[in-house]
Design a protein around this motif. Structure first.
Motif, PDB file in Angstrom:
ATOM      1  N   GLN A 123      -1.605  -2.101 -10.815  1.00 55.24           N
ATOM      2  CA  GLN A 123      -0.727  -2.761  -9.860  1.00 55.24           C
ATOM      3  C   GLN A 123      -1.388  -2.727  -8.479  1.00 55.24           C
ATOM      4  OE1 GLN A 123       2.092  -4.284 -10.419  1.00 55.24           O
ATOM      5  NE2 GLN A 123       3.276  -3.303 -12.046  1.00 55.24           N
TER       6      GLN A 123
ATOM      7  N   TYR B   9      -1.066  -4.060  -4.385  1.00 54.65           N
ATOM      8  CA  TYR B   9      -0.120  -4.585  -3.399  1.00 54.65           C
ATOM      9  C   TYR B   9      -0.657  -5.867  -2.781  1.00 54.65           C
ATOM     10  CZ  TYR B   9       3.146  -4.842   0.470  1.00 54.65           C
ATOM     11  OH  TYR B   9       4.111  -5.261   1.365  1.00 54.65           O
ATOM     12  N   ASP B  10       0.150  -6.928  -2.853  1.00 51.11           N
ATOM     13  CA  ASP B  10      -0.188  -8.228  -2.266  1.00 51.11           C
ATOM     14  C   ASP B  10       0.538  -8.336  -0.923  1.00 51.11           C
ATOM     15  OD1 ASP B  10      -0.224 -10.983  -1.531  1.00 51.11           O
ATOM     16  OD2 ASP B  10      -0.657 -11.515  -3.615  1.00 51.11           O
TER      17      ASP B  10
ATOM     18  N   LYS C  79       2.607 -11.638  -0.429  1.00 50.58           N
ATOM     19  CA  LYS C  79       3.868 -11.687  -1.171  1.00 50.58           C
ATOM     20  C   LYS C  79       4.770 -10.492  -0.885  1.00 50.58           C
ATOM     21  CE  LYS C  79       1.936 -14.261  -5.098  1.00 50.58           C
ATOM     22  NZ  LYS C  79       1.694 -14.236  -6.567  1.00 50.58           N
ATOM     23  N   ARG C  80       4.170  -9.470  -0.255  1.00 48.85           N
ATOM     24  CA  ARG C  80       4.886  -8.227   0.039  1.00 48.85           C
ATOM     25  C   ARG C  80       5.467  -7.600  -1.221  1.00 48.85           C
ATOM     26  NH1 ARG C  80       8.103  -9.062   5.829  1.00 48.85           N
ATOM     27  NH2 ARG C  80       6.246  -9.637   7.053  1.00 48.85           N
ATOM     28  N   GLU C  81       4.640  -7.573  -2.229  1.00 53.18           N
ATOM     29  CA  GLU C  81       5.056  -6.946  -3.500  1.00 53.18           C
ATOM     30  C   GLU C  81       3.814  -6.558  -4.278  1.00 53.18           C
ATOM     31  OE1 GLU C  81       5.474 -11.017  -6.210  1.00 53.18           O
ATOM     32  OE2 GLU C  81       7.270  -9.935  -5.556  1.00 53.18           O
ATOM     33  N   PHE C  82       4.017  -5.680  -5.255  1.00 53.63           N
ATOM     34  CA  PHE C  82       2.913  -5.280  -6.117  1.00 53.63           C
ATOM     35  C   PHE C  82       2.729  -6.318  -7.229  1.00 53.63           C
ATOM     36  CE2 PHE C  82       3.797  -1.225  -4.119  1.00 53.63           C
ATOM     37  CZ  PHE C  82       2.533  -0.684  -3.963  1.00 53.63           C
ATOM     38  N   VAL C  83       1.468  -6.668  -7.472  1.00 51.97           N
ATOM     39  CA  VAL C  83       1.127  -7.660  -8.492  1.00 51.97           C
ATOM     40  C   VAL C  83       0.244  -6.985  -9.540  1.00 51.97           C
ATOM     41  CG1 VAL C  83      -0.035  -9.857  -8.954  1.00 51.97           C
ATOM     42  CG2 VAL C  83       1.261  -9.542  -6.833  1.00 51.97           C
TER      43      VAL C  83
END
Length: 329
Positions: free
Chosen positions: A95, A97-98, A101-105
């Protein structure tokens, strides 16, 4: 009439299966010379959707066989070169962090393919090897408590060198048990080696092999193999054989129930390659030397006496009575 139609349909499916198998085996054997039994058993393993461990000395064609099989399938293939510094996340994924997008990808690892070639698998640390345990058994990986399914069909073909022990780690029993089959190629005979040298010096490689089977065909063949009939008498014979290994004084560890299941599935696939819709005791005897010995752990005193798992398996197979009734009934 309905039963007659079902039988005819089953025979038709296995006849198509056998035809596709012969084309696939012929394609692989056009490059891997002089080893038809090993090639065909490796393909049986794949068609039973099992994982294959190729163990042999360097230069005998382990990686070439794995690449020839993957090249013959019109699907995704990823290669993992196992090294001491390989991380579990390199295998399963991670995982990341993007910030946009402010989320984990989730970034998938190398196991997200139809065929995964694990080269020199015993050179990775036990921690990295353990990353394969979940995906080999359950066809999924769990990262940060989130499960991710790998593509189907999914097969791991791993190689290892049993001679050079420097910088290697023994595969634990839990990992060995997840390999449906273990096979060795051995040295080719004279004529086969002449053909191999002629091929390579002429510039031919596994990259030249055409794909003769789609992943959809492979998945359908997996389903057909799983539907091959296993009569109660034949199944009872198999369980008697594997259970007998658990009480042998020479063994510290006998065949697990997973090994029994693997033998049954391999025998189903083998029967289908011959156009049959039922398993015989002979099918079980053919696949047993590839499926069972690596699950049988000898006691040290038995090893000192020169006993081997293969010898002990032959002893069991010769002592357990073969069912007399027809396997297809």
């Amino acid at each position: 009439m309905d039963n007659d139609f079902a039988d005819a349909s089953a025979q038709g499916r296995t006849a198509w299966f056998a035809e596709q198998f012969d084309a696939l085996a012929g394609n692989v054997e056009s490059f891997i010379r002089g080893k038809p039994d090993v090639v065909r058993m490796a393909l049986v393993c794949m068609l039973a959707e099992g994982h294959l461990l190729l163990e042999d000395v360097p230069g005998t064609g382990k990686t070439s066989l794995a690449k020839a099989i993957s090249q013959s399938i019109d699907g995704s293939m990823r290669r993992i070169q196992f090294t001491p510094d390989l991380l579990p996340s390199d295998v399963t994924g991670v995982q990341v962090y993007d910030a946009g997008k402010r989320e984990f990808v989730f970034h998938p690892g190398a196991v997200f393919a139809n065929i995964v070639l694990g080269d020199e698998i015993n050179r990775a640390s036990p921690k990295t090897q353990s990353a394969l345990l979940e995906v080999m058994a359950e066809r999924q990986v769990t990262v940060d408590s989130i499960p991710y399914l790998v593509p189907r069909p999914f097969v791991v073909i791993a190689t290892q060198n049993p001679v050079e022990q420097g910088g290697t780690y023994d595969l634990p029993e839990a990992e060995l048990d997840r390999f449906m089959m273990r096979a060795t190629l051995g040295y080719p005979d004279h004529d086969a080696e002449v053909e191999v040298v002629a091929q390579v010096t002429a510039g031919q490689s596994t990259d030249d092999l055409p794909a003769v089977l789609s992943t959809a065909d492979l998945e359908q063949m997996n389903q057909i193999a799983a539907q091959v009939h296993l009569a109660p008498a034949v199944l009872a014979y198999l369980v008697t054989v594997t259970a007998a290994t658990r009480t042998m004084p020479e063994l510290r560890l006998g065949v697990s129930p997973r090994g029994t299941i693997a033998t049954a599935k391999a025998a189903q696939a083998l029967a289908a390659t011959q156009g049959r819709s039922f398993v015989t005791a002979d099918d079980l005897k053919v696949v047993a030397p590839y499926v069972l010995p690596h699950r049988m752990v000898l006691r040290p005193e038995a090893e000192l006496q020169g006993r081997t798992a293969s010898d002990l398996l032959d002893q069991v197979l010769s002592s357990v009575p073969v069912p007399q009734q027809r396997a297809g009934v």
